[in-house]
Design an enzyme around this catalytic site. Sequence first.
Site, PDB file in Angstrom:
ATOM      1  N   GLU A 183       0.822  -1.219   0.000  1.00  0.00           N
ATOM      2  CA  GLU A 183       0.000   0.000   0.000  1.00  0.00           C
ATOM      3  C   GLU A 183       0.854   1.266   0.000  1.00  0.00           C
ATOM      4  OE1 GLU A 183      -2.868  -0.454   3.150  1.00  0.00           O
ATOM      5  OE2 GLU A 183      -4.093  -1.764   1.906  1.00  0.00           O
ATOM      6  N   GLU A 333      -5.928  -8.250  -0.578  1.00  0.00           N
ATOM      7  CA  GLU A 333      -6.384  -8.288   0.819  1.00  0.00           C
ATOM      8  C   GLU A 333      -7.860  -7.958   0.856  1.00  0.00           C
ATOM      9  OE1 GLU A 333      -4.385  -5.512   3.348  1.00  0.00           O
ATOM     10  OE2 GLU A 333      -2.397  -6.186   2.750  1.00  0.00           O
ATOM     11  N   TRP A 341     -10.057  -0.209  11.936  1.00  0.00           N
ATOM     12  CA  TRP A 341      -9.655   1.200  11.967  1.00  0.00           C
ATOM     13  C   TRP A 341     -10.805   2.147  11.641  1.00  0.00           C
ATOM     14  CZ3 TRP A 341     -10.664   2.150   6.932  1.00  0.00           C
ATOM     15  CH2 TRP A 341     -10.452   1.102   6.032  1.00  0.00           C
ATOM     16  N   GLN A 382      -4.502  -5.932  16.781  1.00  0.00           N
ATOM     17  CA  GLN A 382      -5.025  -7.071  17.535  1.00  0.00           C
ATOM     18  C   GLN A 382      -6.528  -7.287  17.339  1.00  0.00           C
ATOM     19  OE1 GLN A 382      -3.302  -5.162  20.877  1.00  0.00           O
ATOM     20  NE2 GLN A 382      -2.328  -7.043  21.586  1.00  0.00           N
ATOM     21  N   TYR A 383      -7.248  -6.209  17.046  1.00  0.00           N
ATOM     22  CA  TYR A 383      -8.701  -6.311  16.938  1.00  0.00           C
ATOM     23  C   TYR A 383      -9.196  -6.696  15.547  1.00  0.00           C
ATOM     24  CZ  TYR A 383      -9.959  -4.522  21.539  1.00  0.00           C
ATOM     25  OH  TYR A 383     -10.156  -4.380  22.888  1.00  0.00           O
TER      26      TYR A 383
HETATM   27  C1  GAL Z   1      -4.267  -2.957   4.984  1.00  0.00           C
HETATM   28  C2  GAL Z   1      -2.805  -3.330   5.134  1.00  0.00           C
HETATM   29  C3  GAL Z   1      -2.629  -4.553   6.002  1.00  0.00           C
HETATM   30  C4  GAL Z   1      -3.450  -4.427   7.240  1.00  0.00           C
HETATM   31  C5  GAL Z   1      -4.886  -4.179   6.860  1.00  0.00           C
HETATM   32  C6  GAL Z   1      -5.782  -4.017   8.066  1.00  0.00           C
HETATM   33  O1  GAL Z   1      -4.463  -1.669   4.584  1.00  0.00           O
HETATM   34  O2  GAL Z   1      -2.225  -3.589   3.895  1.00  0.00           O
HETATM   35  O3  GAL Z   1      -1.258  -4.705   6.320  1.00  0.00           O
HETATM   36  O4  GAL Z   1      -2.967  -3.370   7.998  1.00  0.00           O
HETATM   37  O5  GAL Z   1      -4.960  -2.991   6.143  1.00  0.00           O
HETATM   38  O6  GAL Z   1      -6.743  -3.019   7.868  1.00  0.00           O
END
Ligand code: GAL
Length: 695
Positions: A183, A333, A341, A382-383
């Site tokens: 990213e 991903e 987040w 962790q979450y």
């Molecule tokens: C992505 C990132 C991952 C992980 C994931 C969790 O943006 O590439 O490493 O952090 O978010 O939100």
Amino acid sequence: MMRSLALLLGAALLPLSACAQTTPPLADAAWNATRFADRPAIAMGAAWYPEHWPEERWETDLQLMRAAGFNTVRVGEFAWSSLEPEEGRFTFDWLDSAIDLAHRHGMMVVVGTPSAAPPAWLTAKYPDTLRVDEDGSRAGHGGRRHFSFASQRYRDMAGRIAGEMARRYGKHPAVVGWQIDNEIGPPSFDAEAVARWHAFLAQRYGTIDELNDRWTTQYWSQHYNSFDQIPLHSRGQHNPGLLLDFKHWTTATWTDFVQDQARVIRAAADPRQFVTTNTMFWNAGFDHFALHDGLDIAAWDKYLEEGRADWPDTAANHDLVRGYKNRNFWLMETQAGRADWGRINRALDPGQVREMAWQAVGHGANGVLYWQWRNAAGGQEQYYGSLLGQDGQPAPIYREIAQASAELTGAAPLLADTYPAAQVAMIFSYDSRWAIDIQPHHRDFAPIRQFTDYYRPLRAQAQGVEVVSPDADIARFPLVVAPSLNVLTGEQAAHLERYVRGGGHLVLGPRSGMKDDANALWPQRQPGPLAELLGARVAQFYALDEPVGITGTYGTDQVAIWAEELVPEAADLAVLATYTDPGGWLDGKPAVVSRPLGAGRITYVGAWLGQAAMARIATDLLRQEGIAPVVPDAHPDLEIAVRQGAGKRVLIAINHGAEARPLALPPGARAEGGDWTNGSLAAHGVAWFRLGDGE
Ligand code: GAL
């Protein structure tokens, strides 16, 4: 292409052609021929961080992955301090073992280079490699992405470890591809970045006089005597030419940052291993078309942080990613249930994670990888949703992911060498997006929303949209829609004119053709270099704080945010809609115009239309061009996608809603699997079919 003036004016409609999707085989066929022919066509898997766990555990992890139907793992990203704990001392044994073990379990492996997370020894010894923010503060250790993309020292060190990895794994039988960094994103404003900025501008403009001219630097006494006087800024009240070139520069700098690693990988790796990087949803940081020029496939990461899906928005982003290379991509991903987040990290409803996997594949993903396999005991995330809990046992989402994996890997032979194809293209222009973001003129003029407002009805009604760059070859599409082509170069205008004169229908949205690629106003009114072709121009634009009425071919509706008064000039121009704005500037003025040019046509929509008018305009445009959906009258919760190729056509139907919906299939469709029974698709259900009429 079928069209007539009668159609344009909304009279009787021609019969619709069956949806023979006519896109010719593109890059995919040639590309696929170079891949590992014996590898599964669909990759399913997860990001696995073996370095977080004792080696004795790995065997159990891999068994559980196989039991989940996975055939792929992604390893190595962020593992720099475990691979090179001190400068020049490499400790690859653990990764060798993990990759070998994955191989013994029949897994494909994607290796990530670790440059997103520089180790402490590196940043402590070479603080010049740390990223500097625009306010001058230097990043510190402890997070990630704290390096400067401009630092040659950092590039050399990242290249060195990428090269070590490539020499070890570049011929490994399990390794199918490489992910560079993770990213990529934040730019840097350090001294080396400034030097690169100056070199970039010198190369772009040749002489300082040229830059002064293109940026209109007489304004506010900005005249520069030499390139090294030019400040590096990304925001604030700066010259619009400078701010747009900042984006061009970040694109160029990230592109060669990525290419520095791509080169060392390719020097040692089997050419059948792909080289990619994983990008973020709707990311505006750089021009993703340009960055992908030197990569083999595109890959991206999709998360729904609040856990509420908006399927056309995700669909549009998938189509954009596929458009980066006009080639199938990987969803590198996606969430195993929830993110961590957002403001409220709601978990997706049962069935939605499976829906998302099938949706990605419907739009051309050949790989779907979850983030992540198992939460680490510590660390910042962790979450986050994962397939296993901290106890190493499957979490509830594991079963659903296992189901999706079994289905998709089972359907792989059917999906092999197929790709989505469409008769409608939408132009996505990073320059235009940036130019509007730099000077929105209305706080709600969000270019992505404008784009998806067009995309939604076109996708729902055509059931296939390709997203292309402003320079892409578009001759094969009967209909091309450019929602806000604010920045338009002379070459791009000539390219679009050739398309129209060659028989295509080009639709331009508001703010189109206003600026050149130095973000200066074209001397002509909008649509600038296309005004002659259109036979009309924009007399004035208005930011709206209250809706204004509109009436015409698309019925009566309201427009909001933005409205432009068009002035017809050509005798053969049709005014399709006018404003109703008693006492206002826009009253009775043309809002939408269209002009036939031989077998082609150009239409200009001067306002941000409401949803109802947008849906009607989409219906009209598709009818004019004889573009019909494969499943007529599908409920809005149903997403229909077709992948075709190698003599096959595969229809994927997804019910994104919480209620079962009727799904009538085209004649000859044969159910291959999923939740379609008695003509109905279950709530949050997915079904796939082989269509009788192969290519
Ligand atoms: C992505 C990132 C991952 C992980 C994931 C969790 O943006 O590439 O490493 O952090 O978010 O939100």
